[in-house]
Every structure is written in structure tokens, then in C-alpha cells.
Design a protein around this motif. Structure first.
Motif, PDB file in Angstrom:
ATOM      1  N   PHE A 302     -13.585   2.442 -25.451  1.00  0.00           N
ATOM      2  CA  PHE A 302     -14.963   2.931 -25.522  1.00  0.00           C
ATOM      3  C   PHE A 302     -15.813   2.439 -24.350  1.00  0.00           C
ATOM      4  CE2 PHE A 302     -15.033  -1.101 -27.810  1.00  0.00           C
ATOM      5  CZ  PHE A 302     -16.189  -1.725 -27.349  1.00  0.00           C
ATOM      6  N   LEU A 303     -15.318   1.479 -23.581  1.00  0.00           N
ATOM      7  CA  LEU A 303     -16.111   0.917 -22.490  1.00  0.00           C
ATOM      8  C   LEU A 303     -15.211   0.423 -21.370  1.00  0.00           C
ATOM      9  CD1 LEU A 303     -18.782  -0.251 -21.270  1.00  0.00           C
ATOM     10  CD2 LEU A 303     -18.359  -2.311 -22.639  1.00  0.00           C
ATOM     11  N   LEU A 304     -15.566   0.775 -20.133  1.00  0.00           N
ATOM     12  CA  LEU A 304     -14.942   0.231 -18.934  1.00  0.00           C
ATOM     13  C   LEU A 304     -16.027  -0.530 -18.193  1.00  0.00           C
ATOM     14  CD1 LEU A 304     -13.029   3.443 -17.732  1.00  0.00           C
ATOM     15  CD2 LEU A 304     -12.272   1.722 -19.393  1.00  0.00           C
ATOM     16  N   ALA A 305     -15.859  -1.839 -18.071  1.00  0.00           N
ATOM     17  CA  ALA A 305     -16.933  -2.652 -17.502  1.00  0.00           C
ATOM     18  C   ALA A 305     -16.387  -3.912 -16.864  1.00  0.00           C
ATOM     19  CB  ALA A 305     -17.950  -3.032 -18.588  1.00  0.00           C
ATOM     20  N   GLN A 318     -17.380   5.936 -32.087  1.00  0.00           N
ATOM     21  CA  GLN A 318     -18.702   6.504 -31.839  1.00  0.00           C
ATOM     22  C   GLN A 318     -19.804   5.454 -31.946  1.00  0.00           C
ATOM     23  OE1 GLN A 318     -19.743   9.550 -30.695  1.00  0.00           O
ATOM     24  NE2 GLN A 318     -17.548   9.758 -30.253  1.00  0.00           N
ATOM     25  N   LEU A 319     -19.649   4.522 -32.854  1.00  0.00           N
ATOM     26  CA  LEU A 319     -20.639   3.452 -33.016  1.00  0.00           C
ATOM     27  C   LEU A 319     -20.709   2.590 -31.760  1.00  0.00           C
ATOM     28  CD1 LEU A 319     -22.566   1.908 -35.008  1.00  0.00           C
ATOM     29  CD2 LEU A 319     -20.587   0.470 -35.523  1.00  0.00           C
ATOM     30  N   TYR A 320     -19.567   2.150 -31.270  1.00  0.00           N
ATOM     31  CA  TYR A 320     -19.541   1.300 -30.081  1.00  0.00           C
ATOM     32  C   TYR A 320     -19.919   2.084 -28.824  1.00  0.00           C
ATOM     33  CZ  TYR A 320     -17.535  -2.801 -32.355  1.00  0.00           C
ATOM     34  OH  TYR A 320     -17.348  -3.916 -33.135  1.00  0.00           O
ATOM     35  N   LYS A 345     -22.537   5.777 -16.367  1.00  0.00           N
ATOM     36  CA  LYS A 345     -22.210   7.152 -16.740  1.00  0.00           C
ATOM     37  C   LYS A 345     -21.235   7.141 -17.899  1.00  0.00           C
ATOM     38  CE  LYS A 345     -18.462   7.408 -13.335  1.00  0.00           C
ATOM     39  NZ  LYS A 345     -17.941   8.128 -12.141  1.00  0.00           N
ATOM     40  N   ARG A 346     -20.958   8.313 -18.414  1.00  0.00           N
ATOM     41  CA  ARG A 346     -19.886   8.468 -19.393  1.00  0.00           C
ATOM     42  C   ARG A 346     -18.754   9.254 -18.755  1.00  0.00           C
ATOM     43  NH1 ARG A 346     -21.973  11.264 -24.532  1.00  0.00           N
ATOM     44  NH2 ARG A 346     -23.897  10.137 -24.137  1.00  0.00           N
ATOM     45  N   ALA A 347     -17.542   9.010 -19.223  1.00  0.00           N
ATOM     46  CA  ALA A 347     -16.374   9.663 -18.633  1.00  0.00           C
ATOM     47  C   ALA A 347     -15.283   9.778 -19.683  1.00  0.00           C
ATOM     48  CB  ALA A 347     -15.873   8.870 -17.422  1.00  0.00           C
ATOM     49  N   SER A 348     -14.201  10.464 -19.329  1.00  0.00           N
ATOM     50  CA  SER A 348     -13.039  10.572 -20.206  1.00  0.00           C
ATOM     51  C   SER A 348     -11.956   9.640 -19.685  1.00  0.00           C
ATOM     52  CB  SER A 348     -12.525  12.013 -20.236  1.00  0.00           C
ATOM     53  OG  SER A 348     -11.356  12.107 -21.032  1.00  0.00           O
ATOM     54  N   PHE A 349     -11.347   8.866 -20.600  1.00  0.00           N
ATOM     55  CA  PHE A 349     -10.304   7.915 -20.214  1.00  0.00           C
ATOM     56  C   PHE A 349      -9.244   7.885 -21.299  1.00  0.00           C
ATOM     57  CE2 PHE A 349      -8.718   3.443 -20.186  1.00  0.00           C
ATOM     58  CZ  PHE A 349      -8.098   3.458 -18.945  1.00  0.00           C
ATOM     59  N   MET A 350      -8.037   8.225 -20.949  1.00  0.00           N
ATOM     60  CA  MET A 350      -6.913   8.221 -21.886  1.00  0.00           C
ATOM     61  C   MET A 350      -7.207   9.054 -23.134  1.00  0.00           C
ATOM     62  SD  MET A 350      -4.609   6.325 -20.420  1.00  0.00           S
ATOM     63  CE  MET A 350      -4.552   5.164 -19.058  1.00  0.00           C
ATOM     64  N   GLY A 351      -7.946  10.149 -22.938  1.00  0.00           N
ATOM     65  CA  GLY A 351      -8.225  11.032 -24.067  1.00  0.00           C
ATOM     66  C   GLY A 351      -9.449  10.669 -24.874  1.00  0.00           C
ATOM     67  N   TRP A 352     -10.189   9.632 -24.435  1.00  0.00           N
ATOM     68  CA  TRP A 352     -11.368   9.197 -25.187  1.00  0.00           C
ATOM     69  C   TRP A 352     -12.587   9.160 -24.272  1.00  0.00           C
ATOM     70  CZ3 TRP A 352     -11.378   8.399 -30.383  1.00  0.00           C
ATOM     71  CH2 TRP A 352     -10.134   8.285 -31.016  1.00  0.00           C
ATOM     72  N   GLU A 353     -13.744   9.438 -24.844  1.00  0.00           N
ATOM     73  CA  GLU A 353     -14.980   9.289 -24.089  1.00  0.00           C
ATOM     74  C   GLU A 353     -15.323   7.815 -23.997  1.00  0.00           C
ATOM     75  OE1 GLU A 353     -19.482  11.208 -23.902  1.00  0.00           O
ATOM     76  OE2 GLU A 353     -18.330  11.295 -25.764  1.00  0.00           O
TER      77      GLU A 353
END
Length: 374
Positions: A302-305, A318-320, A345-353
Motif C-alpha cells: 500500500f506504500l512505497l516510501a 483501502q484503510l492504509y 502520487k499514487r501508482a500501481s505496483f504488483m497489481g495493487w494501488e
């Protein structure tokens, strides 16, 4: 400085949007932890490691979100019913730079587990991805008031001050397991915590593809199940989080390979038998319900940081994701779009937003170089 500025805004305000209304006692508890993070942001260069300072903002917001939802119902007579029965941990602590924030951001009686080969078992360090030091780890714990000395909060050296948590004498020392994580069974971790499952597990052990895949499977097997309290959108949602370090570090391509293999090929992830995942794949009946995810084995990013990939159960995605996309952040202060902890931004990664934050500068520009004084 940027990390301290964002944390200071929370301290001056309402402690962040996920904190909600809280009692004077709760307010004091949160402010103590927030001041600890601010102090650590200023002094963390004393502890060797590659932990990005801006990750303190991310950890803080995840802590607030979990604390807001992993609680008993109002008036139920239990202040922190689920969170107080959880645990936190890290695989591969090195000298403790990323473990210390996990240690600080927990309930007073939540176990904190540190897994590392340390000096005695370096023969099992397959890729020389970090020679952990038990002595340096315990020195860092003492320097930041984390009671490796049994509760006195004594400083590691005469020139070190007590950490800002030194007055919380009931916080127990961490549980240290000197072991190869790829040889650990889930039950061994649960035995170490007295049966408590993990609401946050950091992975920074061996950086081979096989070890990363193994550590992900281990972490997934010991995450907390559905919260059972808190109400609202998070009721009965399994809120455990796994953070994988060096997910995008070119020095360690095995991590990216292991992460991708686990997410896209492991049966436990792609063929999870829980009713929630089955319904999501179209293999079940009706709409997926978070209440049906208690026996889930899958993880979703859910997050790349800041050189890490954060994952949770699909039912909590969706919550996270919403928490990491919304809220005040440094971009707003610079006249750009608002985003929690600097969401870009938001993106798609391994099939997940996923929410995408900055990736930082220590890992991106220094790789595995020496980082003393950074």
C-alpha cells in the motif's frame, strides 16, 4: 530537519488526523512518544545504519492509525484491548537504527522482538548484508532511554543523556533472538512474545531473494488477526503491517526479486483461501467482507516510501492506502498538493494501488557506502 518540522506540526496541533479525540492521559502518552521521535530525528546519526529520517513520519502515522482502530469500544472498560495484546518486531536489527522507533511507538507492555545473527552467527550471513553487533545494539538502546540495562534508563556513555522515555520505568526491554530468521518457525516468534501476534514487522535481514521470500512468509504467518474493536471502517479488519527494507536498492536486487516472487507466485499470497480473498478473486460468493479475512495469509503493498515497501492484509488495504494518500504533509507547506508524510502520487505496483512517497537520499545516493555521521 524536514522530519522534525512535520512532527513539530503534529505536536503543535492535534497530534495528526488519525489520533482523534483523546484523554489527558492519552494526550500525554502520545506527546511523549512524539517528542522522542523529534529527539531521535536530531540524534539518530549516532546509530549506524541506513534508516531514512523521514521514515519517522511514516512510522508515526501508522502508529496513530493502528492505535485509533486497535482499541476496545468506547465505554467498554478496556483502554487498548487489542493493541496491548500485540507485539512489534524486526528481522535484521544491525545496530538498532530502525528498531528504536518501533520500540518507542508501542504500548507500555507490548513486546518488541529483535532478530539478528549478531557477532556469534556471522557464518550464516550468506550475502554479507550487514554485520549486526549485539554490543552496539544494546549501547543504542541505552543511549535513547530504552532500558537495555533493565529499566534504569542509564546512558550508554558519560557523554550521552538519558532518552526522553527514561521516566517510563514500566516499559520492558526488547526480546532478542540471536538466530537465522530463515530457520525460525512462526511458533518460535509467538512463543517469544507469549503468544502475542505482531501488528508491525520490519524485514531487513539477509538480502537474497530466497531469504526475503522466507522472511515475508514468516512475517505474514505471525501478523495480528482482525481487530475486533474500534468500530467504523476498521472494525474486524486485520491491521498488521510488514515493512520490507531495500525494496528498490540497486545494491540488493535480491530483495526486489524476493518481494516480487512472494507477491506474484507464492500460493499463500496468490491463492489465499480466506473468504475475503476468494471473493476478491471472484472465486467466492457475494461481495468480499473484511470480517471474512481473519485467517488471511496474503499481503498487499500500500506504500512505497524511503527505500521501503509497506504491506498489509488485502482487507485493510483501502484503510492504509487512504491514510497514506490523505492528510497534511510537507508538499502542502511548499504549495503543492497535500499528502500524508509527503505523498507524491499514487501508482500501481504488483497489481495493487499504492501511495508513492519520496525514496530518500541515503539509499538512493550512497547505496551500501559508509554512512557514519549521516
Amino acid at each position: 530537519d524536514e522530519a522534525r518540522a512535520v512532527l513539530q506540526r503534529d505536536l503543535d496541533g492535534r497530534l495528526g488526523p488519525a489520533a482523534g479525540e483523546c484523554s489527558d492521559r492519552e494526550d500525554a502518552f502520545l506527546r511523549t512518544r512524539l517528542r522522542w521521535l523529534m529527539d531521535y530525528a536530531e540524534r539518530m546519526h549516532r546509530v549506524s545504519g541506513f534508516f531514512e529520517p523521514r521514515l519517522l513520519e511514516v512510522y508515526w502515522r501508522l502508529f496513530l492509525l493502528q492505535r485509533a482502530h486497535m482499541r476496545g469500544p468506547p465505554g467498554g472498560g478496556v483502554d487498548a484491548a487489542d493493541m496491548s495484546r500485540a507485539a512489534v518486531g524486526e528481522i535484521g536489527v544491525f545496530h538498532g537504527r530502525s528498531f528504536l522507533p518501533l520500540w518507542a511507538l508501542r504500548e507500555a507492555h507490548e513486546p518488541a522482538v529483535a532478530v539478528d545473527l549478531f557477532e556469534a552467527q556471522q557464518a550464516s550471513n550468506q550475502d554479507a548484508s550487514g554485520a549486526g553487533s549485539r554490543r552496539a545494539f544494546e549501547r543504542a538502546l541505552r543511549a535513547f532511554g530504552t532500558f537495555a540495562d533493565g529499566g534504569t534508563g542509564a546512558a550508554a556513555n558519560d557523554d550521552e543523556d538519558e532518552g526522553p522515555l527514561a521516566d517510563h520505568q514500566h516499559v520492558p526491554p526488547p526480546i532478542v533472538l540471536e538466530a537465522d530468521s530463515t530457520l525460525l518457525a512462526p511458533q518460535q516468534l509467538l512463543d517469544a512474545t507469549g503468544g502475542r501476534r505482531f501488528r508491525f514487522m520490519s524485514i531487513d535481514g539477509s538480502h537474497t531473494a530466497a531469504a526475503t521470500r522466507s522472511d515475508l512468509a514468516l512475517a505474514s504467518a505471525v501478523l495480528v488477526r482482525a481487530s475486533g474493536g474500534g468500530g467504523g471502517a476498521a472494525a474486524r479488519v486485520p491491521l498488521g503491517v510488514v515493512a520490507v527494507d531495500d525494496a528498490f536498492n540497486a545494491d540488493w536486487p535480491g530483495v526486489a526479486t524476493g518481494l516480487a516472487t512472494f507477491l506474484l507466485a507464492d500460493d499463500s499470497n496468490t491463492r489465499c483461501a480466506c473468504a475475503f480473498c476468494a471473493a476478491r478473486r471472484g472465486a467466492g460468493s457475494g461481495r468480499p467482507s473484511a470480517a471474512a479475512a481473519d485467517d488471511c495469509t496474503a499481503l498487499a503493498p500500500f506504500l512505497l516510501a524511503f527505500n521501503k515497501c509497506f504491506l498489509c492484509r488485502p482487507a485493510a488495504h483501502q484503510l492504509y492506502l487512504a491514510a497514506m494518500l490523505a492528510g497534511p504533509g510537507d508538499d502542502e507547506a511548499r504549495g503543492g498538493p497535500s499528502g500524508a508524510a509527503g505523498c507524491r502520487k499514487r501508482a500501481s505496483f504488483m497489481g495493487w494501488e499504492v501511495a508513492v512517497h519520496a525514496q530518500g537520499w541515503i539509499a538512493a545516493f550512497h547505496g551500501n557506502d559508509r554512512t557514519a555521521g549521516m
